[in-house]
Design a protein around this motif. Sequence first.
Motif, PDB file in Angstrom:
ATOM      1  N   MET A   1       1.111  -1.138   0.209  1.00 48.35           N
ATOM      2  CA  MET A   1      -0.220  -0.121   0.149  1.00 48.35           C
ATOM      3  C   MET A   1       0.795   1.268  -0.221  1.00 48.35           C
ATOM      4  O   MET A   1       0.803   2.601  -0.769  1.00 48.35           O
ATOM      5  CB  MET A   1      -1.059  -0.148   1.290  1.00 48.35           C
ATOM      6  N   LEU A   2       2.017   1.196   1.297  1.00 45.33           N
ATOM      7  CA  LEU A   2       3.010   2.143   1.113  1.00 45.33           C
ATOM      8  C   LEU A   2       3.488   2.719  -0.579  1.00 45.33           C
ATOM      9  O   LEU A   2       3.486   3.715  -0.602  1.00 45.33           O
ATOM     10  CB  LEU A   2       4.348   2.070   2.166  1.00 45.33           C
ATOM     11  N   VAL A   3       3.871   1.284  -1.181  1.00 46.00           N
ATOM     12  CA  VAL A   3       4.724   1.822  -1.957  1.00 46.00           C
ATOM     13  C   VAL A   3       3.629   2.063  -3.298  1.00 46.00           C
ATOM     14  O   VAL A   3       3.905   3.166  -3.935  1.00 46.00           O
ATOM     15  CB  VAL A   3       4.789   0.430  -2.825  1.00 46.00           C
ATOM     16  N   PHE A   4       2.095   1.841  -3.569  1.00 43.09           N
ATOM     17  CA  PHE A   4       1.775   1.411  -4.543  1.00 43.09           C
ATOM     18  C   PHE A   4       0.960   3.458  -4.398  1.00 43.09           C
ATOM     19  O   PHE A   4       0.819   4.023  -5.349  1.00 43.09           O
ATOM     20  CB  PHE A   4       0.429   0.735  -4.359  1.00 43.09           C
ATOM     21  N   LEU A   5       0.753   3.474  -3.034  1.00 44.84           N
ATOM     22  CA  LEU A   5       0.677   4.937  -3.147  1.00 44.84           C
ATOM     23  C   LEU A   5       1.241   6.042  -3.214  1.00 44.84           C
ATOM     24  O   LEU A   5       0.992   6.750  -3.822  1.00 44.84           O
ATOM     25  CB  LEU A   5       0.092   5.375  -1.700  1.00 44.84           C
ATOM     26  N   ALA A   6       2.745   5.625  -2.804  1.00 40.44           N
ATOM     27  CA  ALA A   6       4.254   6.537  -3.300  1.00 40.44           C
ATOM     28  C   ALA A   6       3.965   6.506  -5.036  1.00 40.44           C
ATOM     29  O   ALA A   6       4.203   7.691  -5.588  1.00 40.44           O
ATOM     30  CB  ALA A   6       4.620   6.061  -2.536  1.00 40.44           C
ATOM     31  N   GLY A   7       3.323   5.616  -5.234  1.00 38.74           N
ATOM     32  CA  GLY A   7       3.925   5.370  -6.746  1.00 38.74           C
ATOM     33  C   GLY A   7       2.589   6.509  -7.601  1.00 38.74           C
ATOM     34  O   GLY A   7       3.255   7.173  -8.577  1.00 38.74           O
TER      35      GLY A   7
ATOM     36  N   VAL B   1      -2.715  14.163  -1.775  1.00 38.59           N
ATOM     37  CA  VAL B   1      -3.369  12.605  -2.300  1.00 38.59           C
ATOM     38  C   VAL B   1      -2.661  11.407  -1.303  1.00 38.59           C
ATOM     39  O   VAL B   1      -3.298  10.570  -0.773  1.00 38.59           O
ATOM     40  CB  VAL B   1      -3.302  12.659  -3.695  1.00 38.59           C
ATOM     41  N   PHE B   2      -1.138  12.146  -1.478  1.00 42.17           N
ATOM     42  CA  PHE B   2      -0.869  10.231  -0.431  1.00 42.17           C
ATOM     43  C   PHE B   2      -1.085  10.477   0.169  1.00 42.17           C
ATOM     44  O   PHE B   2      -1.468   9.216   1.416  1.00 42.17           O
ATOM     45  CB  PHE B   2       1.527  11.042  -0.922  1.00 42.17           C
TER      46      PHE B   2
END
Length: 196
Positions: free
Chosen positions: A134-140, A157-158
Amino acid sequence: MSDRDPLQSIWQNQSQEEFSMSLADIHTRAERFQSRIRVRNWGEYAAAAFVVAFFGWMAVTVPEPIVQIGAVLIVLGALYVCWKLHQLGRAASGDELNAGAQSWAAFHRAELTRQSDALRTVWRWYLAPFVPGMLVFLAGVSFTPANPAPLAARLTVFLVGLALTSAMFAVIAWLNAQAVKRLDAEIAALDQAGAD
C-alpha cells in the motif's frame, strides 16, 4: 436512614438462575460455529481473489514501475493472508468434527480458542502484509513523474490515501477485537457449563 442504596440491595439479593448447557446444545453450537467459519473464510478468499485480480491487472497494465511494484506487493500480501487464514483460522475438517464427537465441549472450546487466538493477532498476519504494498502503491500513484500536479497536491493525495487506508485498517482491527470478545465470552460460558 440506611447508607445502602435500595437498588443495590435488590440487585445483590436477586436470585441467580443456574446456567447449564447440554451436550446437544454444545454440539449444535460447535457445528454452527464451524459453518460460520467456513462462510467467513470463503468470503475472505473471494475478496482476496478480487484483490489479486485487480492489482495483478494493474501490475501488468500501468506503465509506472513503482506502481507495478506496489501492485505486485499487494498481490503477494493477499496471497500470504490467504495462506495464514488457512493455517490459523480454517474451519475444522470432517475428521476433526468426528473426533470432536468424543468430547464436544473440549472440541468446541479448542476451536473457539484457536479462532480467538487467530483474531487476536490479526494486525500481524492479516493487516501488516498489505502495508509495504500500500505504501509503495500510494507513493507510486502520488509521486509519479507523469503526474503534472504540484508537489503539495501530490503530497495531499498520498496523505489522504494513507489516512483512508489507516482508517480501514483500524476498523478491521476493531471489528476483530469485538469478535475476540464474543469468542472469549463463549469460552467462558463453556467453562461455566463444565464447572456446573
